[in-house]
Design an enzyme around this catalytic site. Structure first.
Site, mmCIF file in Angstrom:
data_model
loop_
_atom_site.group_PDB
_atom_site.id
_atom_site.type_symbol
_atom_site.label_atom_id
_atom_site.label_comp_id
_atom_site.label_asym_id
_atom_site.label_seq_id
_atom_site.Cartn_x
_atom_site.Cartn_y
_atom_site.Cartn_z
ATOM 1 N N CYS C 126 33.584 73.155 -36.228
ATOM 2 C CA CYS C 126 33.604 74.328 -36.929
ATOM 3 C C CYS C 126 32.732 74.289 -37.839
ATOM 4 O O CYS C 126 32.792 73.747 -39.028
ATOM 5 C CB CYS C 126 35.006 74.942 -37.590
ATOM 6 N N GLY C 261 34.705 83.448 -24.784
ATOM 7 C CA GLY C 261 34.841 83.625 -26.351
ATOM 8 C C GLY C 261 34.356 85.162 -26.696
ATOM 9 O O GLY C 261 34.961 86.145 -26.301
#
Ligand SMILES: Cc1cc2nc3c(=O)[nH]c(=O)nc-3n(C[C@H](O)[C@H](O)[C@H](O)COP(=O)(O)OP(=O)(O)OC[C@H]3O[C@@H](n4cnc5c(N)ncnc54)[C@H](O)[C@@H]3O)c2cc1C
Ligand SMILES: Cc1cc2nc3c(=O)[nH]c(=O)nc-3n(C[C@H](O)[C@H](O)[C@H](O)COP(=O)(O)OP(=O)(O)OC[C@H]3O[C@@H](n4cnc5c(N)ncnc54)[C@H](O)[C@@H]3O)c2cc1C
Ligand SMILES: Cc1cc2nc3c(=O)[nH]c(=O)nc-3n(C[C@H](O)[C@H](O)[C@H](O)COP(=O)(O)O)c2cc1C
Ligand SMILES: Cc1cc2nc3c(=O)[nH]c(=O)nc-3n(C[C@H](O)[C@H](O)[C@H](O)COP(=O)(O)O)c2cc1C
Ligand code: FES
Ligand code: FES
Lengths: 247, 301, 301, 247
Positions: C126, C261
């Site tokens: 991330c 996504g």
């Protein structure tokens, strides 16, 4: 005539068959195109689709140009949705086109599918020739009316046999009967025809297709192999002599 | 709008990027290319190159993948056939030098640096040539080596063009600065691929090819921001610039000038729109020169 | 369409990607989310997180930059409040675990691996959490360390999610395989940035943030292709998938399954279109199972 | 009422001022929206613009919804170009909207710019209230006709002074004269108003704006800080109580 980038008014944009459309555009003061030339056409804002689409001149008149195009993907679908009165950006006329002044005698014009588009204008522009027009379609012909008077004979082949002769357009004639063969269509068809002409010593001009980015000879994305090295289809073509291109 | 780029004065900070603008002449029908800050030539190699086989262009969402493979006529043909127009047109002349081995770079740099060019842009980042080109642009050590060597033979300002595929873009930039680069330009294309699902094979004969265009802009901008904070030499930012606002992002991030590549395909005179837009922005916000906005969005000022 | 992913049977190879599909329930009004192959939960951390300050979303050409910063209710709240629906809905349950230090990963993995989940997806990538998260995903050594440690406490199949910002994606993949990963998923978002030119400051308080969406697909596909050629464990491909054709590119490159996504934001039931499209493709081309097309576009077969 | 994703027919899409448009859409069988709710609206194909645009319900009738929107950038410009008869995708109705049943007594509805849009429908939906409608514009008012009969008083402020009182809309009244203040407009205006209400102990509801991606509470891109932690503006808002949000 040098190419220009212009925003032009759409005069009409009509459906011709299930998947084929015809768009007539006001050229304003922009340069007049020659047979076999094309434009990089754009009818949407934004970055997706990013590139303009190369579309041939299928007819040209007093300050107008006509495109005959088949909806294949996103870009051509967006073009088909443009309303008359709307706007379209044109970069062109691009490419060298057919050397119509050079062509004479008995001429076979041979098209496959939407390869028809540039050949209508080209056939109409030929002078002092006896032109036979051979065209292949999947199922049905379209836009052949304009050829009446301009050519001696129009013969149709279709894959389905629904119209004209069933089978390949190249089975409609023998190259040996002609002085020139001018063609645009699927790569395989053009290769076959080009080789037949080379073997028989018939002069043959082919209009090639490549994926294009710039349309002006700058990106080198559209090259084809020729006897004289890589050439840009967008600038040094799309029309090449069969003996020049490596098929 | 005048912009000093490592001692070379540009009319404005907008340069046409290598490989997307030919040798300038291709765009001359559309506008006076002399209005550009500079033109970077198609990537040159010593002997010239045919380039790659097969399909060379593939469109992607807001981007283009290209597999040109450095097709070019060679440095000598460039000097003879193309440089005269570039020189005459009025934009600064940037010769972009590609290559696949050290000797090629050295020979090319030696020859070009005798010619009437303004800047040599050393492309160590082309992803489209096997065994070379980008190989130099991935790891710092090999980049340092080639830049040092070219520096020795190059008498012109030397701008090194970085690859976004570098393992560490900041270390790469520092290595090139350390090796004697006068300026850096970034980014070149991102290594990418496309697969033809109907034929179940890669679109490009070379398997991988280079992604450019607006799609990559946010990543390119991040890299330019990082590099501007890490080196003292001027940085030319590029990657997906298609409007004045895009260009301003790079200038505000710290770039001295920008290059415009793929967007030239969208609208041939788009560089003029960008130049005019930057001009209007400066006026609207009361800045007297481009240099006044350089790096203004940096948080480390 | 059934797909085996490291021992877990998925109904089909389409998984909703972490952070873009909440905990599944948010999309229940739009379609039966149980039709998905799997759902990867929003990234979880031990104590939960508020996430980042300021603007969190910025649109870019064919992409989105996000700076969510792992906002989540914490592993314990997830198990209590969100897992029951995910478990019940019928899609395979993938718990995505983020973190900023090793202990957090270990505690989270230990807790999750006692719960009724199918796969643990370890997010070492991330870009939106300072001092951690992605730091593990850049260099092979730290990745190896965290994956090895988590492997020891994790009793569920362990899928490691790679960052495209890794210095060397292939080495990274091998390091994670070596450290005991049962599967890999890639890519997470690309580190990117945006600048507000009117305010002359970065759009995101965190300076950099993560780019996703169709824009990145060509780069993601290249990385997935490379990784599939380098490891033996199954690979789940993602990055910009928005159609069946996009998904097929990844499967033909060698991926066992795909994740979707950003495209969920474009059309909430887009995953169904993708599932149906893959199904029709298989039928049209005469394939009996997804596994039959896996890797068919590879040149190293 | 649960949100749905539907493709709907545009009944009309007209220009209201230089930059503001009004679009009326046939909801078909899709759920009816409540005041203060919004839709994620999309009127283009492809990936650029990628995200749908959040637009509030400015009116709703028998199976129709009306949007009043200002052209700010690419997305809203594309919306403004859609023809009547064309299609638009709607995800919604999204958000919780105004708790109109709870509001009573003397009510000030306060809008700034296009923040007007949700407040028209909201004001019309208030029952058993005396509503004063205060609206600020740059230069001229628009779309206030529909309020006749529904509210007691409409007062306009403009930046230019061309219409109504020159200056801030918040200078048109004193919050102390009201039981409730309902507002939508620029962040600074809402902050000022929210604080004034908190100070004076007046109940105040604000409709917030955030950049949004999903519109369904999944991406956590649209959060605002509240007394109870981060909340999604798209799902738990866009309407919040002044005492709840941290201004
Ligand atoms: C010189 C030239 C003249 C042409 N003239 C005509 C014409 O008169 N009428 C007509 O219908 N078509 C013509 N074409 C083909 C036409 O350009 C393509 O069908 C069109 O670009 C497809 O775009 P799309 O967005 O609909 O399809 P997509 O598949 O979405 O296109 C994706 C990308 O591939 C490119 N592409 C796809 N197919 C081709 C192709 N066959 N050749 C080159 N690029 C392609 C597109 O330009 C685009 O970059 C011509 C092509 C060339 C090169
Ligand atoms: C809940 C809600 C209700 C809204 N209702 C209305 C309405 O009824 N009428 C109206 O005219 N406008 C309304 N807006 C604002 C409207 O969504 C933006 O003006 C619009 O998204 C701008 O898009 P664009 O493409 O024209 O501009 P661009 O500047 O090109 O947009 C770029 C990106 O920023 C986002 N964005 C830009 N401005 C805003 C903003 N103020 N708020 C949130 N995101 C933004 C866009 O969605 C897009 O992702 C509302 C916003 C929200 C959050
Ligand atoms: C068709 C094409 C050819 C390119 N050729 C070169 C080249 O020869 N040398 C080089 O340094 N960069 C080359 N590039 C890279 C561009 O100069 C530029 O770095 C890259 O495209 C990113 O910028 P953009 O997104 O504005 O295009 C080429 C790019 C494209 C699209
Ligand atoms: C808003 C948003 C939030 C995300 N949050 C997470 C997360 O919590 N954990 C994670 O592993 N990936 C997260 N991601 C990354 C996605 O799962 C995915 O890897 C990435 O977006 C690329 O795929 P896409 O292009 O299909 O979106 C997030 C992405 C977005 C857009
Ligand atoms: S399309 Fe660029 S050179 Fe032909
Ligand atoms: S917009 Fe995604 S959570 Fe609100």
């Amino acid at each position: 005539m040098p190419a220009a980038y212009t925003v032009n008014k759409i005069l009409q944009n009509d459906r011709v068959t299930e998947t084929v459309y015809k768009m007539k555009v006001d050229l304003g003061g922009a340069p007049q195109p020659a047979p076999g030339q094309f434009y990089m056409v754009r009818g949407w804002e934004g970055n997706d689709p990013l590139l303009s689409r190369p579309i041939s001149v299928s007819d040209a008149g007093e300050g107008t140009v006509t495109f005959l195009y088949e909806v294949r993907g996103r870009g051509t679908r967006l073009l088909s949705q443009l309303p008359a009165g709307g706007q379209v950006s044109l970069l062109g006329p691009a490419g060298t086109g057919f050397p119509v002044g050079e062509v004479s005698g008995r001429v076979a014009v041979v098209t496959g599918g939407i390869g028809l588009a540039p050949m209508i204008y080209t056939a109409k522009s030929l002078q002092n020739c006896q032109v036979d027009f051979f065209c292949g379609f999947r199922d049905q012909s379209y836009e052949l009316e304009g050829l009446q008077g301009a050519v001696q004979r129009v013969a149709v082949a279709t894959d389905s046999g629904r119209e004209g002769q069933k089978g390949f357009v190249t089975d409609l004639f023998s190259v040996a009967d002609y002085d020139w063969v001018l063609t645009c269509g699927p790569q395989v068809m053009m290769e076959k025809l080009g080789r037949a002409c080379l073997d028989a010593g018939i002069r043959c001009l082919l209009s090639l297709e490549r994926h294009m980015a710039c349309g002006v000879g700058a990106c080198l994305g559209c090259t084809c192999k020729t006897a004289h090295g890589a050439k840009c289809v967008c600038k040094e073509g799309p029309v090449f002599r069969a003996e020049e291109v490596i098929l | 709008m005048r912009t000093d780029l490592c001692g070379v004065e540009l009319k404005n900070p907008v340069i046409a990027a290598s490989g997307t603008f030919g040798f300038g002449q291709e765009f001359a029908p559309f506008f006076d290319v002399g209005r550009l800050g500079g033109i970077s030539s198609k990537g040159l190699t010593m002997g010239g190159k045919y380039g790659n086989e097969g399909q060379r262009i593939c469109e992607t969402p807001s981007g283009v993948i290209n597999s040109i493979g450095l097709q070019n006529p060679g440095v000598e043909a460039f000097l003879r056939d193309d440089l005269p127009f570039m020189r005459r047109c009025g934009a600064a002349v940037i010769a972009n030098l590609g290559g696949s081995d050290l000797q090629g770079y050295l020979d090319g740099a030696a020859l070009l640096s005798e010619a009437d060019i303004d800047i040599l842009e050393l492309n160590i980042s082309c992803p489209n040539v096997k065994a070379g080109g980008m190989a130099f642009g991935i790891q710092c050590q090999s980049a340092h080596q080639v830049v040092s060597a070219v520096r020795k033979v190059c008498k012109k300002p030397l701008m090194v063009k970085l690859s976004p595929n570098a393992e560490n873009i900041v270390e790469m930039a520092r290595a090139c600065e350390d090796a004697g680069a006068d300026a850096l330009s970034l980014v070149n294309t991102f290594q990418a691929m496309a697969i033809d699902v109907e034929r179940r094979q890669p679109v490009f004969a070379n398997l991988f090819a280079g992604l450019s265009g607006p799609a990559i802009r946010p990543i390119a901008l991040r890299m330019v921001y990082q590099v501007c904070g890490a080196v003292k030499i001027p940085v030319v930012g590029l990657g997906g610039i298609a409007s004045a606002s895009d260009a301003l992002e790079f200038l505000l991030a710290g770039a001295t000038a920008v290059q415009v590549g793929t967007a030239n395909f969208v609208k041939p005179d788009i560089c003029l729109d960008i130049i005019d837009g930057i001009d209007r922005y400066l006026e609207r916000h009361g800045f007297a020169a481009v240099s006044e906005i350089r790096g203004l969005a940096r948080t480390d000022r």
